[in-house]
Scaffold this active site. Structure first.
Site, short mmCIF file in Angstrom:
data_model
loop_
_atom_site.label_atom_id
_atom_site.label_comp_id
_atom_site.label_asym_id
_atom_site.label_seq_id
_atom_site.Cartn_x
_atom_site.Cartn_y
_atom_site.Cartn_z
N LYS A 1 84.61 66.81 39.39
CA LYS A 1 83.42 67.66 39.25
C LYS A 1 83.83 69.12 39.15
O LYS A 1 84.89 69.50 39.66
CB LYS A 1 82.52 67.50 40.48
N ARG B 1 77.26 53.60 41.54
CA ARG B 1 76.86 52.29 41.03
C ARG B 1 77.99 51.27 41.17
O ARG B 1 77.74 50.08 41.35
CB ARG B 1 76.39 52.43 39.57
N1 BES Z 1 76.60 61.72 43.66
C1 BES Z 1 76.45 62.00 42.28
C2 BES Z 1 75.01 62.30 41.91
C3 BES Z 1 74.52 63.68 42.23
C4 BES Z 1 74.99 64.76 41.52
C5 BES Z 1 73.55 63.86 43.15
C6 BES Z 1 74.51 66.02 41.79
C7 BES Z 1 73.04 65.12 43.41
C8 BES Z 1 73.53 66.20 42.74
C9 BES Z 1 76.89 60.81 41.45
O1 BES Z 1 77.94 60.09 41.96
C10 BES Z 1 77.32 61.35 40.13
O2 BES Z 1 78.27 62.08 40.11
N2 BES Z 1 76.63 60.99 39.07
C11 BES Z 1 76.92 61.48 37.78
C12 BES Z 1 76.77 60.34 36.82
C13 BES Z 1 77.26 60.65 35.43
C14 BES Z 1 78.77 60.78 35.44
C15 BES Z 1 76.82 59.55 34.51
C16 BES Z 1 75.95 62.60 37.48
O3 BES Z 1 74.79 62.51 37.84
O4 BES Z 1 76.39 63.60 36.90
MN MN Z 2 79.82 60.92 41.37
#
Ligand code: BES
Ligand code: MN
Ligand code: ZN
Length: 505
Positions: free
Chosen positions: A281, A355
């Site tokens: 990230k 997931r």
């Molecule tokens: N934990 C995150 C989701 C999240 C991101 C919650 C920011 C709250 C704030 C999750 O594991 C994630 O990173 N999801 C990605 C999925 C994407 C790579 C398809 C997302 O939401 O960017």
């Molecule tokens: Mn994630």
């Protein structure tokens, strides 16, 4: 703070409020100098009218005025709280009145207070809703995430005993008990969520589950990496692979119902830190990914409430805990893993890890033959884009039993101020997850990210009565007020209370 119900009306209907000895009594005032019934009952000698006519309080929401020892009143103080326009009392004005009164209570020298607001006159709401709201507000106001600060934030010294001037009917007493348990559970979830990820590790969370099991007599089973490998949870294990921390699947069992009654199963996403893994990230706000365990925290919070209430219901709470970290052993984009269900998954983005963890946990949940299976997860940033920070995303299939489950959860959310919004979940979204090399990919083509993630989980819950709550936007606040919210503990606890029957609505 100790909250009690005490009736104030005498049999002849005369109010005892003026004769009530208390450190403070809070009553509502509307704009235009209109007194609520409670305010009128303290105004026999005109002290409140005088204060209102002086222009010292407008009656607008947010306005307050403290009167010391007004004549004709036994209490040491009377707090006037603005409730906005007269005529109808909206939810927002009531909530603001409660907040302002509690805030003033926290700053005075008194030890006890009476909160005499028009609990039964909130538009579209009943007494039980008002009670739940007050109790939650009291607990939320007391909470300080300062366990790791050398100098603690100031704590309200004042009010220890809060009296709500209401007749303690069985129904009101039951709602009060449920509201206290719900609030305790949500504060517990807030505490866990706010802990830093170097303290709140997978091992730590399992320890907290153990402590809860001990305290309330829940059954507990903890699957470690070895057991998970035996169960072929290679999707879950792939996510945990990059971390030095051992993953775990902890299963709490509350056996309050009849032996053999199908349980309601809750599954919480417990990523104690989500760096994104190899699909790292960006740095900004990455600290907030300590909150990626808020689904698991909610499950533990609900279990605290369950333990307090000892509901006559069988409930299983699973927390799927691990860290998502980059390393030489981390899962890579392009890797194909086989889940417990047998479905192979192409990992196209290691940041779509929730997931991958949940699919194996949900497959495992099937062995409990749930009456309903509900997962709770900070699953997608896309859900925050879709719904903001007000509503959690609720996803279920569209057949009759699922419609009913959705309606029950939505209703529980509405009644506890912890709302969710129903999102679509048609077959078409699953098409976005097609892979050339595996049964499905862990991310889809762009668009509708929250729904596509739900469609992924749907593949692993066939044959189950299942709902998915995406709490990415509701589990914590960012910015100046950064901190966990404890949601959706109130919604889920209320849902379970209604399942157990005997819930006064
Ligand atoms: N934990 C995150 C989701 C999240 C991101 C919650 C920011 C709250 C704030 C999750 O594991 C994630 O990173 N999801 C990605 C999925 C994407 C790579 C398809 C997302 O939401 O960017
Ligand atoms: Mn994630
Ligand atoms: Zn995540």
């Amino acid at each position: 703070m100790n909250i009690t119900l005490k009736p104030i009306s005498q049999p002849d209907g005369r109010s005892e409020l003026s004769g009530t000895a208390a450190g403070c009594i809070a009553v509502g005032i509307h704009e235009g100098g209109v007194l609520t019934q409670e305010a009128r009952s303290l105004d026999a000698e005109g002290a409140i009218t005088l204060a209102v006519e002086s222009g010292d309080i407008s009656g607008k929401t947010g306005s307050t005025l403290m009167l010391r020892q007004p004549p004709g009143v036994s209490a040491q103080r009377v707090l006037l709280v603005g409730l906005g326009k007269s005529g109808s009392l909206g939810e927002k004005a009531f909530r603001s009145g409660v907040r302002d009164a509690l805030h003033c209570f926290s700053k005075i020298g008194a030890r006890d207070a009476v909160l005499a607001l028009p609990f039964e006159q909130v538009e579209g709401r009943d007494l039980h809703w008002a009670l739940r709201h007050v109790v939650q507000a009291v607990h939320d106001m007391d909470y300080r995430p300062d366990s790791l600060k050398s100098e603690k934030d100031a704590r309200p010294a004042g009010i220890r005993d809060l009296v709500l001037p209401l007749t303690p009917t069985d129904a009101a007493r039951q709602t009060l008990a449920q509201a206290e348990a719900m609030a305790k559970g949500s504060i517990y979830a807030r505490e866990l969520g706010d802990l830093p990820p170097n303290i709140c590790t997978p091992t730590y969370l399992v320890g907290r589950a153990q402590a809860l099991a001990q305290e309330y007599g829940f059954g507990l089973q903890v699957l470690g990496p070895k057991e998970m490998a035996e169960l072929k949870m290679h999707s879950f294990l792939a996510v945990a692979g990059g971390s030095e921390e051992q993953p775990a699947l902890a299963v709490l069992q509350h056996r309050g119902g009849e032996t053999g009654d199908a349980p309601i199963v809750l599954v919480g996403k417990g990523l104690t830190f989500d760096s994104g893994g190899i699909s790292l990230k960006p740095g900004a706000s990455m600290d907030e990914m300590k909150y990626d365990m808020c689904g698991a925290a909610a499950v533990l919070g609900v279990f605290r409430a369950l333990g307090e209430l000892n509901l006559p219901l069988n409930v299983i709470g699973m927390i799927a805990v691990c860290e998502n970290m980059p390393s030489g052993r981390a899962v890579k984009p392009g890797d194909i893993v086989t889940s417990m269900s047998g479905l192979s998954i192409e990992v196209l983005n290691t940041d779509a890890e929730g997931r991958l963890v949940l699919c194996d946990a949900l497959s495992y949940a099937a062995r409990f033959k749930p009456r309903a299976l509900i997962d709770i997860a900070t699953l997608t940033g896309a859900c925050v884009v879709a719904l903001g920070h007000h509503n959690s995303g609720l996803f279920t299939r569209a057949d009759a039993p699922h419609e009913e489950l959705a309606a029950d959860l939505l209703q529980a959310g509405r009644e506890t101020g912890d709302p969710a919004w129903r999102m679509p979940l048609d077959d078409v979204y699953a098409e976005q997850l097609k892979s050339n090399f595996a049964d499905l990919a862990n991310i889809g083509s762009p668009g509708g990210g929250a729904v596509v993630a739900a469609a992924f989980l749907e593949r692993f819950t066939r044959g189950q009565l299942w709902a998915h709550l995406d709490i990415a936007g509701t589990a914590w606040r960012t910015g100046k007020d950064k901190g966990a919210t404890g949601r959706p503990v109130p919604m889920l606890t209320h849902y379970l209370c209604t399942r157990a029957g005997g819930q006064s609505t």
